[in-house]
Write a protein that holds these residues in place. Structure first.
Motif, PDB file in Angstrom:
ATOM      1  N   PHE A 120       0.800  -1.151  -0.044  1.00  0.00           N
ATOM      2  CA  PHE A 120      -0.145  -0.001  -0.119  1.00  0.00           C
ATOM      3  C   PHE A 120       0.883   1.240  -0.089  1.00  0.00           C
ATOM      4  O   PHE A 120       0.581   2.070  -0.677  1.00  0.00           O
ATOM      5  N   LEU A 121       1.867   1.240   1.042  1.00  0.00           N
ATOM      6  CA  LEU A 121       2.783   2.491   0.980  1.00  0.00           C
ATOM      7  C   LEU A 121       3.491   2.791  -0.289  1.00  0.00           C
ATOM      8  O   LEU A 121       3.752   3.946  -0.709  1.00  0.00           O
ATOM      9  N   PHE A 122       3.909   1.714  -0.819  1.00  0.00           N
ATOM     10  CA  PHE A 122       4.779   1.949  -2.153  1.00  0.00           C
ATOM     11  C   PHE A 122       4.115   1.842  -3.301  1.00  0.00           C
ATOM     12  O   PHE A 122       4.628   1.979  -4.494  1.00  0.00           O
ATOM     13  N   ASN A 123       2.665   1.682  -3.299  1.00  0.00           N
ATOM     14  CA  ASN A 123       1.792   1.641  -4.755  1.00  0.00           C
ATOM     15  C   ASN A 123       1.810   3.420  -5.146  1.00  0.00           C
ATOM     16  O   ASN A 123       1.296   4.118  -4.518  1.00  0.00           O
ATOM     17  N   LYS A 124       2.101   3.206  -6.325  1.00  0.00           N
ATOM     18  CA  LYS A 124       2.123   4.578  -7.015  1.00  0.00           C
ATOM     19  C   LYS A 124       0.698   5.101  -7.440  1.00  0.00           C
ATOM     20  O   LYS A 124       0.403   6.417  -7.711  1.00  0.00           O
ATOM     21  N   LYS A 125      -0.216   4.394  -7.517  1.00  0.00           N
ATOM     22  CA  LYS A 125      -1.692   4.634  -7.752  1.00  0.00           C
ATOM     23  C   LYS A 125      -2.334   5.214  -6.864  1.00  0.00           C
ATOM     24  O   LYS A 125      -3.228   6.120  -7.103  1.00  0.00           O
ATOM     25  N   ILE A 126      -1.861   5.156  -5.516  1.00  0.00           N
ATOM     26  CA  ILE A 126      -2.545   5.688  -4.360  1.00  0.00           C
ATOM     27  C   ILE A 126      -2.145   7.092  -4.045  1.00  0.00           C
ATOM     28  O   ILE A 126      -0.989   7.048  -3.922  1.00  0.00           O
TER      29      ILE A 126
END
Length: 163
Positions: free
Chosen positions: A111-117
């Motif tokens: 979640f932390l490293f997801n670029k879409k969020i």
């Protein structure tokens, strides 16, 4: 360093190298709070080795009792403090769910490293998870479970094409 290793005894028979590393990382001075925290971390370590799939939901107290009988602390107060909550949610999750708890933290990492969020959502969710993981007293206190569910649905919302 070897002189300091001989003076560490917050929980009974412990791995001296583990104790020294933890002491350096947490910068503890050996107070009662540090002893309680260290005992909980030691229970988590022993638990993951003896019961890698965990003790079960809301059974931290059984693990505490079991490891306390096997290896009681010479500091008697440590044999009863935080016997139900593990001092924090990370320890509680590791003891109760074993290696399955690592999946939750792996999800948080994704979640932390997801670029879409968007960063705004990460900055909203992550402080809750961090503080509750380090010092929370249960899954339903402080919004821990609620934030996990919100993070999960947020992750699904921003990644529905990849699922």
């Amino acid at each position: 360093h070897s002189k300091d290793a001989n003076n560490i005894e917050p929980v009974g028979n412990i791995d001296k190298k583990f104790a020294m590393k933890l002491k350096q990382i947490m910068r503890t001075s050996g107070n009662l709070s540090a002893g309680v925290y260290f005992k909980a971390l030691n229970i988590a370590k022993q638990s993951i080795l003896e019961k890698p799939f965990g003790w079960g939901l809301n059974r931290y107290d059984k693990a505490f009792e079991y490891f306390n009988e096997k290896n009681p602390s010479k500091i008697h107060m440590l044999n009863s403090f935080n016997n139900k909550d593990g001092t924090n949610n990370f320890v509680k999750l590791i003891v109760e769910f074993g290696i399955f708890a690592l999946f939750l933290y792996f999800f948080i990492f994704l979640f932390l490293f997801n670029k879409k969020i968007p960063i705004e959502l990460k900055l909203f969710y992550i402080p809750f998870i961090t503080t509750q993981s380090l010092r929370g007293a249960g899954y339903f206190n402080g919004g821990f479970s609620l934030i996990i569910f919100l993070m999960f649905f947020t992750y699904l919302r921003y990644n529905k094409k990849t699922l």
